[in-house]
Design a protein around this motif. Structure first.
Motif, mmCIF file in Angstrom:
data_model
loop_
_atom_site.group_PDB
_atom_site.id
_atom_site.type_symbol
_atom_site.label_atom_id
_atom_site.label_comp_id
_atom_site.label_asym_id
_atom_site.label_seq_id
_atom_site.Cartn_x
_atom_site.Cartn_y
_atom_site.Cartn_z
ATOM 1 N N ARG A 94 0.828 -1.214 0.000
ATOM 2 C CA ARG A 94 0.000 0.000 0.000
ATOM 3 C C ARG A 94 0.859 1.260 0.000
ATOM 4 N NH1 ARG A 94 -4.598 0.122 4.390
ATOM 5 N NH2 ARG A 94 -5.331 -1.550 3.011
ATOM 6 N N PHE A 95 1.940 1.242 0.770
ATOM 7 C CA PHE A 95 2.748 2.446 0.932
ATOM 8 C C PHE A 95 4.067 2.407 0.161
ATOM 9 C CE2 PHE A 95 0.207 2.366 4.924
ATOM 10 C CZ PHE A 95 -0.503 3.537 4.696
ATOM 11 N N GLY A 96 4.315 1.319 -0.569
ATOM 12 C CA GLY A 96 5.549 1.242 -1.337
ATOM 13 C C GLY A 96 6.781 1.060 -0.476
ATOM 14 N N ILE A 97 6.656 0.205 0.540
ATOM 15 C CA ILE A 97 7.762 -0.085 1.458
ATOM 16 C C ILE A 97 8.224 -1.518 1.207
ATOM 17 C CG2 ILE A 97 8.450 -0.288 3.884
ATOM 18 C CD1 ILE A 97 6.120 1.649 4.532
ATOM 19 N N PHE A 98 9.518 -1.709 1.031
ATOM 20 C CA PHE A 98 10.017 -3.068 0.793
ATOM 21 C C PHE A 98 10.227 -3.778 2.126
ATOM 22 C CE2 PHE A 98 12.517 -6.578 -0.613
ATOM 23 C CZ PHE A 98 12.111 -6.775 -1.925
ATOM 24 N N PRO A 99 9.713 -5.004 2.286
ATOM 25 C CA PRO A 99 9.880 -5.730 3.553
ATOM 26 C C PRO A 99 11.342 -6.087 3.811
ATOM 27 C CG PRO A 99 8.968 -7.183 1.884
ATOM 28 C CD PRO A 99 8.969 -5.809 1.297
ATOM 29 N N SER A 100 11.769 -5.929 5.057
ATOM 30 C CA SER A 100 13.159 -6.279 5.383
ATOM 31 C C SER A 100 13.280 -6.961 6.735
ATOM 32 C CB SER A 100 14.032 -5.016 5.376
ATOM 33 O OG SER A 100 13.560 -4.062 6.297
ATOM 34 N N TRP A 101 12.133 -7.242 7.386
ATOM 35 C CA TRP A 101 12.156 -7.926 8.674
ATOM 36 C C TRP A 101 11.530 -9.316 8.584
ATOM 37 C CZ3 TRP A 101 10.744 -3.943 13.122
ATOM 38 C CH2 TRP A 101 11.939 -3.299 13.539
ATOM 39 N N GLY A 102 11.404 -9.837 7.375
ATOM 40 C CA GLY A 102 11.041 -11.242 7.227
ATOM 41 C C GLY A 102 9.615 -11.557 6.827
ATOM 42 N N LEU A 103 8.758 -10.539 6.679
ATOM 43 C CA LEU A 103 7.346 -10.845 6.434
ATOM 44 C C LEU A 103 7.139 -11.586 5.111
ATOM 45 C CD1 LEU A 103 4.549 -8.262 7.364
ATOM 46 C CD2 LEU A 103 4.159 -10.428 6.218
ATOM 47 N N SER A 104 7.903 -11.221 4.081
ATOM 48 C CA SER A 104 7.709 -11.840 2.769
ATOM 49 C C SER A 104 8.097 -13.310 2.754
ATOM 50 C CB SER A 104 8.515 -11.092 1.700
ATOM 51 O OG SER A 104 9.908 -11.278 1.913
ATOM 52 N N GLN A 105 8.880 -13.756 3.723
ATOM 53 C CA GLN A 105 9.359 -15.136 3.750
ATOM 54 C C GLN A 105 8.738 -15.972 4.865
ATOM 55 O OE1 GLN A 105 11.347 -16.083 1.143
ATOM 56 N NE2 GLN A 105 10.878 -13.978 0.535
ATOM 57 N N LYS A 106 8.571 -15.386 6.031
ATOM 58 C CA LYS A 106 8.099 -16.157 7.188
ATOM 59 C C LYS A 106 6.610 -16.498 7.111
ATOM 60 C CE LYS A 106 11.400 -14.291 10.564
ATOM 61 N NZ LYS A 106 11.517 -13.470 11.801
ATOM 62 N N LEU A 107 5.797 -15.511 6.701
ATOM 63 C CA LEU A 107 4.350 -15.721 6.763
ATOM 64 C C LEU A 107 3.910 -16.897 5.905
ATOM 65 C CD1 LEU A 107 1.735 -14.633 8.038
ATOM 66 C CD2 LEU A 107 1.433 -13.235 5.977
ATOM 67 N N SER A 108 4.457 -16.997 4.696
ATOM 68 C CA SER A 108 4.056 -18.085 3.801
ATOM 69 C C SER A 108 4.437 -19.444 4.359
ATOM 70 C CB SER A 108 4.702 -17.895 2.420
ATOM 71 O OG SER A 108 6.110 -17.896 2.525
ATOM 72 N N ARG A 109 5.504 -19.507 5.128
ATOM 73 C CA ARG A 109 5.943 -20.771 5.719
ATOM 74 C C ARG A 109 5.042 -21.187 6.875
ATOM 75 N NH1 ARG A 109 10.184 -18.716 3.073
ATOM 76 N NH2 ARG A 109 12.003 -20.013 2.563
ATOM 77 N N ILE A 110 4.306 -20.255 7.429
ATOM 78 C CA ILE A 110 3.425 -20.559 8.560
ATOM 79 C C ILE A 110 1.986 -20.794 8.118
ATOM 80 C CG2 ILE A 110 2.493 -19.700 10.759
ATOM 81 C CD1 ILE A 110 5.073 -18.047 11.034
ATOM 82 N N ILE A 111 1.453 -19.903 7.272
ATOM 83 C CA ILE A 111 0.024 -19.997 6.932
ATOM 84 C C ILE A 111 -0.213 -20.515 5.511
ATOM 85 C CG2 ILE A 111 -0.498 -18.122 8.540
ATOM 86 C CD1 ILE A 111 -1.082 -16.343 6.079
ATOM 87 N N GLY A 112 0.857 -20.790 4.770
ATOM 88 C CA GLY A 112 0.712 -21.255 3.398
ATOM 89 C C GLY A 112 0.926 -20.115 2.410
ATOM 90 N N VAL A 113 1.469 -20.469 1.250
ATOM 91 C CA VAL A 113 1.867 -19.452 0.270
ATOM 92 C C VAL A 113 0.669 -18.675 -0.263
ATOM 93 C CG1 VAL A 113 2.958 -19.084 -1.976
ATOM 94 C CG2 VAL A 113 3.940 -20.718 -0.379
ATOM 95 N N ASN A 114 -0.406 -19.350 -0.626
ATOM 96 C CA ASN A 114 -1.535 -18.657 -1.241
ATOM 97 C C ASN A 114 -2.182 -17.658 -0.297
ATOM 98 O OD1 ASN A 114 -1.006 -20.216 -3.442
ATOM 99 N ND2 ASN A 114 -3.028 -21.169 -3.576
ATOM 100 N N LYS A 115 -2.380 -18.060 0.958
ATOM 101 C CA LYS A 115 -2.992 -17.150 1.913
ATOM 102 C C LYS A 115 -2.061 -15.980 2.204
ATOM 103 C CE LYS A 115 -6.359 -15.865 4.567
ATOM 104 N NZ LYS A 115 -7.657 -15.450 3.973
ATOM 105 N N ALA A 116 -0.765 -16.248 2.284
ATOM 106 C CA ALA A 116 0.204 -15.177 2.534
ATOM 107 C C ALA A 116 0.206 -14.173 1.389
ATOM 108 C CB ALA A 116 1.597 -15.757 2.745
ATOM 109 N N ARG A 117 0.132 -14.671 0.156
ATOM 110 C CA ARG A 117 0.059 -13.763 -0.996
ATOM 111 C C ARG A 117 -1.165 -12.853 -0.880
ATOM 112 N NH1 ARG A 117 0.891 -18.482 -4.503
ATOM 113 N NH2 ARG A 117 3.100 -18.668 -5.052
ATOM 114 N N GLU A 118 -2.289 -13.437 -0.506
ATOM 115 C CA GLU A 118 -3.512 -12.639 -0.390
ATOM 116 C C GLU A 118 -3.363 -11.562 0.680
ATOM 117 O OE1 GLU A 118 -8.258 -13.105 0.769
ATOM 118 O OE2 GLU A 118 -6.968 -14.877 0.702
ATOM 119 N N VAL A 119 -2.840 -11.944 1.839
ATOM 120 C CA VAL A 119 -2.679 -10.991 2.947
ATOM 121 C C VAL A 119 -1.769 -9.839 2.529
ATOM 122 C CG1 VAL A 119 -1.667 -10.707 5.241
ATOM 123 C CG2 VAL A 119 -3.154 -12.652 4.777
#
Length: 264
Positions: free
Chosen positions: A137-162
């Motif tokens: 939304r704000f054009g900020i690049f993730p650097s604390w792990g959200l792009s990698q960790k969330l998909s490993r916990i809740i699944g890739v498709n749901k993480a993409r949606e979030v």
């Protein structure tokens, strides 16, 4: 002596039972983080990790929210700073912390707040709590792990949606997906967190630290290498035990067995 920032924006309270509570304390700004707060939070985890009287850490936020992310009025100062400085990096210090970290989440955990929640070992959330990723939304690049960790916990498709839609992940859905451990009434949030902490404190401290480490290190590997890691560390642990330690282990197990028998 407990350390907090000069404005008391990061509070650290050590309790006599081995539990420390860290509170992000900027409620008027929904606990948004300045560069100084990020450094102070990193320092708090580093200090508590070294404190042998502390066995479990509970992280929470004051007021209505856990953490609404980085204070965007100070965004350039935060994002263009020395992001590789591990000593002042909150998430790096949380990941290095040997002690179990329980996140007590109420209200919103937004972007950086979401990433801090992901760095906790166990999460307790109040009903209605929401996790929101606003990087897109704000054009900020993730650097604390959200792009990698969330998909490993809740699944890739749901993480993409979030993350790609920047819509909230509710505590209730997060619990169903295995991200949040418990959803409780808001008034029960710290009580439930303390119950979990108390259960951890009652166990063998050395093994708690070793077990957290092997889980967290193993999850970064494929299953085959993770199993080898567990086998290697188990071998090193038992090889280092003395006859006296084995004897104490046997006596402890025998004592528990006799207590169970007496209750029958």
């Amino acid at each position: 002596m407990d350390r907090s920032s000069p404005e008391k924006l990061i509070l650290v309270n050590r309790e006599p039972n081995g539990i420390a509570i860290v509170t992000i304390n900027r409620p008027d700004s929904l606990n948004s983080l300045t560069k100084a707060m990020i450094a102070d939070l990193a320092h708090a985890f580093k200090t508590l990790d070294r404190d042998e009287s502390v066995r479990v850490i509970i992280l929470t936020g004051s007021g209505r929210s856990f953490c609404s992310g980085v204070d965007l009025t100070a965004a350039e100062d935060v994002f263009k700073g020395d992001v590789k400085d591990a000593e002042t990096d909150t998430v790096v210090q949380m990941e290095r912390c040997r002690k179990p970290i329980i996140g007590a989440i109420r209200g919103f955990a937004v972007t950086a707040g979401f990433e801090i929640a992901l760095a906790c070992d166990i999460l307790v959330a109040a009903k209605g709590a929401r996790f929101l990723d606003t990087h897109t939304r704000f054009g900020i690049f993730p650097s604390w792990g959200l792009s990698q960790k969330l998909s490993r916990i809740i699944g890739v498709n749901k993480a993409r949606e979030v993350s790609l839609t920047a819509t909230p992940l509710t505590a209730e859905v997060a619990e169903r997906l295995g991200f949040v451990n418990h959803v409780v009434e808001e008034g029960e949030l710290l009580k439930k967190s303390r119950e979990i902490a108390d259960a951890i404190v009652k166990n063998n401290q050395d093994m708690v630290l070793r077990y957290k480490s092997v889980i967290n290190d193993g999850i970064k590997l494929d299953l085959g290498h993770a199993l080898s890691l567990e086998k290697e560390r188990g071998h090193d642990y038992y090889s280092g035990m003395t006859k006296e330690q084995f004897k104490k282990m046997q006596e402890f197990i025998a004592g528990r067995s006799s207590k169970k028998q007496s209750k029958l």
